[in-house]
Design a protein around this motif. Structure first.
Motif, PDB file in Angstrom:
ATOM      1  N   GLU A   1       6.524   0.577  -4.786  1.00 42.85           N
ATOM      2  CA  GLU A   1       6.376  -0.639  -3.984  1.00 42.85           C
ATOM      3  C   GLU A   1       4.911  -1.008  -3.832  1.00 42.85           C
ATOM      4  OE1 GLU A   1       8.352   0.204  -0.354  1.00 42.85           O
ATOM      5  OE2 GLU A   1      10.369  -0.122  -1.181  1.00 42.85           O
ATOM      6  N   ASN A   2       4.068   0.004  -3.642  1.00 42.83           N
ATOM      7  CA  ASN A   2       2.627  -0.259  -3.522  1.00 42.83           C
ATOM      8  C   ASN A   2       2.052  -0.779  -4.824  1.00 42.83           C
ATOM      9  OD1 ASN A   2       2.690   0.611  -0.896  1.00 42.83           O
ATOM     10  ND2 ASN A   2       1.944   2.668  -1.330  1.00 42.83           N
ATOM     11  N   ALA A   3       2.586  -0.246  -5.951  1.00 42.38           N
ATOM     12  CA  ALA A   3       2.100  -0.691  -7.261  1.00 42.38           C
ATOM     13  C   ALA A   3       2.436  -2.150  -7.498  1.00 42.38           C
ATOM     14  CB  ALA A   3       2.687   0.176  -8.368  1.00 42.38           C
ATOM     15  N   ASP A   4       3.559  -2.586  -6.905  1.00 47.88           N
ATOM     16  CA  ASP A   4       3.976  -3.975  -7.083  1.00 47.88           C
ATOM     17  C   ASP A   4       3.198  -4.940  -6.197  1.00 47.88           C
ATOM     18  OD1 ASP A   4       5.820  -3.245  -8.940  1.00 47.88           O
ATOM     19  OD2 ASP A   4       7.487  -3.086  -7.514  1.00 47.88           O
ATOM     20  N   GLU A   5       2.486  -4.423  -5.216  1.00 50.98           N
ATOM     21  CA  GLU A   5       1.714  -5.301  -4.338  1.00 50.98           C
ATOM     22  C   GLU A   5       0.546  -5.923  -5.101  1.00 50.98           C
ATOM     23  OE1 GLU A   5       0.468  -3.096  -0.973  1.00 50.98           O
ATOM     24  OE2 GLU A   5       2.506  -2.796  -0.185  1.00 50.98           O
ATOM     25  N   ILE A   6       0.231  -7.163  -4.803  1.00 51.87           N
ATOM     26  CA  ILE A   6      -0.860  -7.858  -5.479  1.00 51.87           C
ATOM     27  C   ILE A   6      -2.180  -7.457  -4.853  1.00 51.87           C
ATOM     28  CG2 ILE A   6      -1.848 -10.118  -5.981  1.00 51.87           C
ATOM     29  CD1 ILE A   6       0.989 -11.243  -5.885  1.00 51.87           C
ATOM     30  N   GLU A   7      -3.045  -6.894  -5.664  1.00 52.50           N
ATOM     31  CA  GLU A   7      -4.380  -6.510  -5.188  1.00 52.50           C
ATOM     32  C   GLU A   7      -5.253  -7.765  -5.092  1.00 52.50           C
ATOM     33  OE1 GLU A   7      -5.835  -3.616  -4.333  1.00 52.50           O
ATOM     34  OE2 GLU A   7      -3.938  -2.527  -4.468  1.00 52.50           O
ATOM     35  N   PRO A   8      -6.099  -7.850  -4.090  1.00 51.03           N
ATOM     36  CA  PRO A   8      -6.970  -9.026  -3.974  1.00 51.03           C
ATOM     37  C   PRO A   8      -8.019  -9.064  -5.083  1.00 51.03           C
ATOM     38  CG  PRO A   8      -7.556  -7.376  -2.341  1.00 51.03           C
ATOM     39  CD  PRO A   8      -6.293  -6.899  -2.972  1.00 51.03           C
ATOM     40  N   VAL A   9      -8.397 -10.282  -5.441  1.00 47.25           N
ATOM     41  CA  VAL A   9      -9.492 -10.458  -6.398  1.00 47.25           C
ATOM     42  C   VAL A   9     -10.812 -10.238  -5.657  1.00 47.25           C
ATOM     43  CG1 VAL A   9     -10.731 -12.156  -7.800  1.00 47.25           C
ATOM     44  CG2 VAL A   9      -8.237 -12.008  -7.936  1.00 47.25           C
ATOM     45  N   LYS A  10     -11.674  -9.422  -6.241  1.00 45.13           N
ATOM     46  CA  LYS A  10     -12.960  -9.123  -5.616  1.00 45.13           C
ATOM     47  C   LYS A  10     -14.088  -9.780  -6.407  1.00 45.13           C
ATOM     48  CE  LYS A  10     -11.454  -4.693  -3.701  1.00 45.13           C
ATOM     49  NZ  LYS A  10     -11.691  -3.235  -3.650  1.00 45.13           N
ATOM     50  N   VAL A  11     -15.089 -10.257  -5.691  1.00 49.36           N
ATOM     51  CA  VAL A  11     -16.257 -10.886  -6.326  1.00 49.36           C
ATOM     52  C   VAL A  11     -17.514 -10.249  -5.761  1.00 49.36           C
ATOM     53  CG1 VAL A  11     -17.545 -13.004  -6.714  1.00 49.36           C
ATOM     54  CG2 VAL A  11     -15.037 -13.065  -6.646  1.00 49.36           C
ATOM     55  N   GLU A  12     -18.319  -9.676  -6.653  1.00 49.84           N
ATOM     56  CA  GLU A  12     -19.607  -9.111  -6.243  1.00 49.84           C
ATOM     57  C   GLU A  12     -20.716 -10.046  -6.742  1.00 49.84           C
ATOM     58  OE1 GLU A  12     -22.309  -5.041  -6.672  1.00 49.84           O
ATOM     59  OE2 GLU A  12     -20.364  -5.184  -7.675  1.00 49.84           O
ATOM     60  N   LEU A  13     -21.409 -10.663  -5.814  1.00 50.94           N
ATOM     61  CA  LEU A  13     -22.452 -11.640  -6.143  1.00 50.94           C
ATOM     62  C   LEU A  13     -23.819 -10.967  -6.106  1.00 50.94           C
ATOM     63  CD1 LEU A  13     -23.157 -14.636  -6.671  1.00 50.94           C
ATOM     64  CD2 LEU A  13     -23.271 -14.932  -4.180  1.00 50.94           C
TER      65      LEU A  13
END
Length: 319
Positions: free
Chosen positions: A221-233
């Motif tokens: 179930e955790n694997a199916d969760e959508i991970e947030p997109v991360k941006v490092e500026l």
């Protein structure tokens, strides 16, 4: 005269019959109560929730319910100065520990002392050693008040605990309890005379297997969760500053962002430049700045990717 004798005889017979019925009703009621008691003891789904606790183990270290989270465990109530049931109960629990180890069934054991005033960690450890207890997964607990263990035993295990006012002994339950990985009491068994060793091992294995299945299901179930997109500026402040946005999701670079837009302006100024970056390589979207006057600048990277939007902000200096 005969009629009066017959009436008296009938009255006596009726009274006797009613008394007999009343006695039988009471007997039936007692039997029903005993049957109810047996049903409770044999219930496969007690589902009593164990209350949160933080006590002290035989090593003198804190031990809490959190350390049993996700684990299956057996529990009982004992004290080291016990003159009757505690020695055989502990010997039986040692046998169970050996049987579970032989079957490679992962389960902990927790023995709660009902005499916390005298049962120090040292006393409990010595008591456990007498019965060849393996302290790797068997925890003897103390470090609470008498009232506290009485309340805990009653509320979590429906077990009575009390001090005997006429001696140094204690009244306590002699059951073994099976607790599942969610902290619910599933079953209780006789821990003294008719210990169902094979059944306890079977039930513990079933609970341990269920815990594994629940763990795997949770991982899926955790694997199916959508991970947030991360941006490092980041800004490379060399002769010509380079602005970079490293876009990733779940630790992997994102090269298919829908839009990457750098919004740039001089600090205190009103004019904002917006530059779109069309393509990224290894998740890096970059832009070199030219013809910027010396001073402080602010940049925001507007990133839209995989149904998400993020806009980190950064300040930099142009010499």
């Amino acid at each position: 005269m005969k009629k009066r004798r017959i009436a008296c005889l009938l009255s006596a017979l009726l009274t006797l019959l009613l008394a007999s019925c009343s006695s039988q009703d009471k007997h039936d009621d007692m039997n029903r109560e005993m049957d109810k008691s047996k049903e409770v003891k044999a219930n496969d789904s007690l589902n009593w929730k164990v209350g949160s606790f933080t006590y002290t183990d035989e090593k003198g270290k804190p031990f809490s319910l959190n350390q049993l989270e996700g684990k299956v465990w057996l529990a009982n109530f004992i004290f080291t100065n016990c003159e009757t049931v505690c020695p055989p109960m502990t010997a039986h629990m040692t046998k169970l520990q050996d049987m579970l180890a032989k079957e490679k069934i992962t389960a902990d054991i927790v023995s709660f002392s009902v005499d916390p005033k005298r049962d120090t960690p040292k006393q409990l450890r010595a008591f456990g050693k007498k019965f060849d207890s393996d302290f790797t997964n068997w925890h003897f607990l103390t470090g609470y008040s008498q009232k506290e263990i009485e309340n805990f035993a009653r509320d979590s295990f429906k077990a009575a605990v009390s001090a005997d006012p006429t001696s140094d002994q204690f009244t306590h339950g002699t059951s073994f309890y099976l607790v599942n990985s969610k902290g619910n009491v599933l079953k209780r068994y006789d821990g003294v005379q008719n210990v169902p060793f094979d059944q306890i091992v079977k039930d513990t294995k079933a609970a341990a297997d269920q815990a594994k299945n629940d763990h795997h299901t949770q991982k899926e179930e955790n694997a199916d969760e959508i991970e947030p997109v991360k941006v490092e500026l980041t800004i490379s402040e060399k002769d010509t500053p380079t602005i970079q946005a490293a876009v990733s999701q779940n630790g992997k670079p994102v090269n298919d962002a829908d839009e990457v837009l750098f919004e740039l302006w001089r600090s205190g100024g009103k004019k904002h430049q917006k530059i779109e970056i069309k393509k990224g390589e290894n998740g890096i979207y970059s832009m070199k700045t030219h013809d910027l006057k010396p001073g402080k600048y602010v940049v925001i990277s507007h990133v839209t990717a995989r149904g998400m939007h993020t806009m980190p902000k950064k300040k930099f200096m142009v010499q």
